[in-house]
Scaffold this motif. Structure first.
Motif, PDB file in Angstrom:
ATOM      1  N   UNK A 145      48.069  -2.492 -34.835  1.00 59.17           N
ATOM      2  CA  UNK A 145      47.910  -2.985 -33.465  1.00 59.17           C
ATOM      3  C   UNK A 145      49.017  -3.985 -33.126  1.00 59.17           C
ATOM      4  N   UNK A 146      49.379  -4.832 -34.086  1.00 59.76           N
ATOM      5  CA  UNK A 146      50.471  -5.782 -33.870  1.00 59.76           C
ATOM      6  C   UNK A 146      51.797  -5.046 -33.650  1.00 59.76           C
ATOM      7  N   UNK A 147      52.041  -4.020 -34.483  1.00 66.06           N
ATOM      8  CA  UNK A 147      53.286  -3.269 -34.368  1.00 66.06           C
ATOM      9  C   UNK A 147      53.351  -2.534 -33.027  1.00 66.06           C
ATOM     10  N   UNK A 148      52.213  -1.982 -32.591  1.00 66.75           N
ATOM     11  CA  UNK A 148      52.186  -1.281 -31.310  1.00 66.75           C
ATOM     12  C   UNK A 148      52.485  -2.239 -30.174  1.00 66.75           C
ATOM     13  N   UNK A 149      51.932  -3.436 -30.243  1.00 71.69           N
ATOM     14  CA  UNK A 149      52.209  -4.418 -29.198  1.00 71.69           C
ATOM     15  C   UNK A 149      53.689  -4.797 -29.192  1.00 71.69           C
ATOM     16  N   UNK A 150      54.279  -4.908 -30.397  1.00 77.15           N
ATOM     17  CA  UNK A 150      55.710  -5.201 -30.489  1.00 77.15           C
ATOM     18  C   UNK A 150      56.526  -4.120 -29.784  1.00 77.15           C
ATOM     19  N   UNK A 151      56.172  -2.854 -30.019  1.00 77.15           N
ATOM     20  CA  UNK A 151      56.886  -1.751 -29.386  1.00 77.15           C
ATOM     21  C   UNK A 151      56.757  -1.819 -27.867  1.00 77.15           C
ATOM     22  N   UNK A 152      55.564  -2.142 -27.383  1.00 74.94           N
ATOM     23  CA  UNK A 152      55.354  -2.240 -25.936  1.00 74.94           C
ATOM     24  C   UNK A 152      56.161  -3.383 -25.340  1.00 74.94           C
ATOM     25  N   UNK A 153      56.253  -4.504 -26.067  1.00 72.91           N
ATOM     26  CA  UNK A 153      57.045  -5.632 -25.595  1.00 72.91           C
ATOM     27  C   UNK A 153      58.520  -5.258 -25.526  1.00 72.91           C
ATOM     28  N   UNK A 154      59.015  -4.555 -26.550  1.00 76.74           N
ATOM     29  CA  UNK A 154      60.416  -4.141 -26.563  1.00 76.74           C
ATOM     30  C   UNK A 154      60.717  -3.160 -25.437  1.00 76.74           C
ATOM     31  N   UNK A 155      59.772  -2.256 -25.165  1.00 73.90           N
ATOM     32  CA  UNK A 155      59.950  -1.316 -24.062  1.00 73.90           C
ATOM     33  C   UNK A 155      59.970  -2.044 -22.738  1.00 73.90           C
ATOM     34  N   UNK A 156      59.121  -3.071 -22.603  1.00 68.13           N
ATOM     35  CA  UNK A 156      59.088  -3.842 -21.368  1.00 68.13           C
ATOM     36  C   UNK A 156      60.401  -4.588 -21.153  1.00 68.13           C
ATOM     37  N   UNK A 157      60.929  -5.150 -22.244  1.00 67.32           N
ATOM     38  CA  UNK A 157      62.212  -5.848 -22.121  1.00 67.32           C
ATOM     39  C   UNK A 157      63.325  -4.877 -21.728  1.00 67.32           C
ATOM     40  N   UNK A 158      63.295  -3.699 -22.335  1.00 70.20           N
ATOM     41  CA  UNK A 158      64.328  -2.700 -22.039  1.00 70.20           C
ATOM     42  C   UNK A 158      64.273  -2.242 -20.590  1.00 70.20           C
ATOM     43  N   UNK A 159      63.070  -2.276 -20.009  1.00 68.30           N
ATOM     44  CA  UNK A 159      62.925  -1.818 -18.626  1.00 68.30           C
ATOM     45  C   UNK A 159      63.019  -2.957 -17.620  1.00 68.30           C
ATOM     46  N   UNK A 160      63.317  -4.161 -18.126  1.00 64.84           N
ATOM     47  CA  UNK A 160      63.506  -5.283 -17.218  1.00 64.84           C
ATOM     48  C   UNK A 160      62.244  -6.024 -16.873  1.00 64.84           C
ATOM     49  N   UNK A 161      61.150  -5.795 -17.627  1.00 64.98           N
ATOM     50  CA  UNK A 161      59.885  -6.438 -17.322  1.00 64.98           C
ATOM     51  C   UNK A 161      59.554  -7.567 -18.284  1.00 64.98           C
ATOM     52  N   UNK A 162      60.543  -8.066 -18.984  1.00 65.54           N
ATOM     53  CA  UNK A 162      60.281  -9.092 -20.000  1.00 65.54           C
ATOM     54  C   UNK A 162      59.711 -10.355 -19.387  1.00 65.54           C
ATOM     55  N   UNK A 163      60.163 -10.741 -18.180  1.00 65.84           N
ATOM     56  CA  UNK A 163      59.680 -11.965 -17.554  1.00 65.84           C
ATOM     57  C   UNK A 163      58.206 -11.851 -17.216  1.00 65.84           C
ATOM     58  N   UNK A 164      57.805 -10.705 -16.687  1.00 65.53           N
ATOM     59  CA  UNK A 164      56.399 -10.483 -16.364  1.00 65.53           C
ATOM     60  C   UNK A 164      55.567 -10.501 -17.631  1.00 65.53           C
ATOM     61  N   UNK A 165      56.085  -9.880 -18.678  1.00 62.24           N
ATOM     62  CA  UNK A 165      55.364  -9.792 -19.938  1.00 62.24           C
ATOM     63  C   UNK A 165      55.175 -11.172 -20.540  1.00 62.24           C
ATOM     64  N   UNK A 166      56.204 -12.006 -20.488  1.00 65.29           N
ATOM     65  CA  UNK A 166      56.107 -13.323 -21.094  1.00 65.29           C
ATOM     66  C   UNK A 166      55.105 -14.195 -20.364  1.00 65.29           C
TER      67      UNK A 166
END
Length: 238
Positions: A137-158
């Motif tokens: 579950x931790x690894x999956x969340x990491x992947x989702x965070x990386x995908x969000x950063x790649x798509x420009x959504x890192x600020x929203x995610x943080x």
């Protein structure tokens, strides 16, 4: 239990670290002379095999005063992994933090030369052996965070993830559900099932249960949870 090697360096073996916020093993990759690291291989030792219900989550940092950052895992079906490391200073990154690490990368150029990268003397690896569902579950969340950063959504995610450091426990039920949705759902399902199993023994002819029975179940549940939290893993629908 584990070993690691950075390109051009000798193999380093892990050491057990008790009472270390869940990180049971550490490896320090160091050299007598600072150098640029590019690829790091992490692996289970030949005489070691992780049980199928466990995984080893892998964390990295560059100095003792930094927080470990999660980057991947090892498991019975995945006894080794190659990590590509982009160090601070590469591609204009002067943040002073560990750069990106890609899991299972083979034969990929880091895109940085020695003139662009800050040479370092060591990399610290932390390894936590934990239940498979929780670790993945931790690894999956990491992947989702990386995908969000790649798509420009890192600020929203943080903004939505107040506490993403795996070494710091969640502070609220909502934070737990946000960081570990799979485990939270399983926990909720097991609690409901446990209550159902208990209360169905007190059904009246109309199929109802006194609220006092529920209060009794809750009191007993809290005591048992405090004494042995692992009992919740054994709850079934039988």
């Amino acid at each position: 239990m584990f070993g690691a090697v950075a390109a051009g360096n000798p193999i380093q073996l892990s050491e057990e670290v008790p009472n270390s916020n869940g990180l049971q093993h550490t490896i320090v990759l160091s050299s007598t002379k600072p150098k640029q690291y590019s690829h790091i291989t992490l692996f289970q030792l030949p005489n070691v095999a992780l049980p199928a219900d466990l995984v080893a989550t892998v964390y990295f940092k560059l100095s003792v005063d930094q927080d470990f950052q999660l980057f991947g895992y090892l498991a019975a079906e995945k006894p080794s992994a190659i990590f590509k490391v982009t160090l601070p200073g590469a591609k204009g990154d002067d943040s002073g933090n560990l750069g990106e690490i890609d899991m299972d990368v083979d034969g990929v150029d880091t895109g940085a030369d020695s003139g662009d990268v800050n040479n370092i003397s060591q990399v610290l690896i932390g390894i936590s052996v934990e239940p498979r569902v929780q670790g993945l579950a931790k690894v999956q969340q990491l992947k989702e965070m990386n995908m969000a950063r790649a798509s420009g959504n890192a600020m929203v995610l943080s903004k939505n993830l107040k506490n993403t450091n795996p070494a710091i426990p969640p502070e609220t039920p909502g934070e737990l559900a946000q960081r570990f949705p799979v485990v939270t759902q399983q926990l909720a399902a097991n609690i409901v099932q446990h209550a159902y199993n208990y209360l169905t023994g007190f059904l009246d002819p109309a199929g109802n249960v006194s609220i006092k029975r529920f209060d009794t179940w809750w009191d007993k549940f809290k005591v048992r949870l405090a004494n042995d939290a692992h009992f919740i893993d054994e709850v079934t629908s039988d």
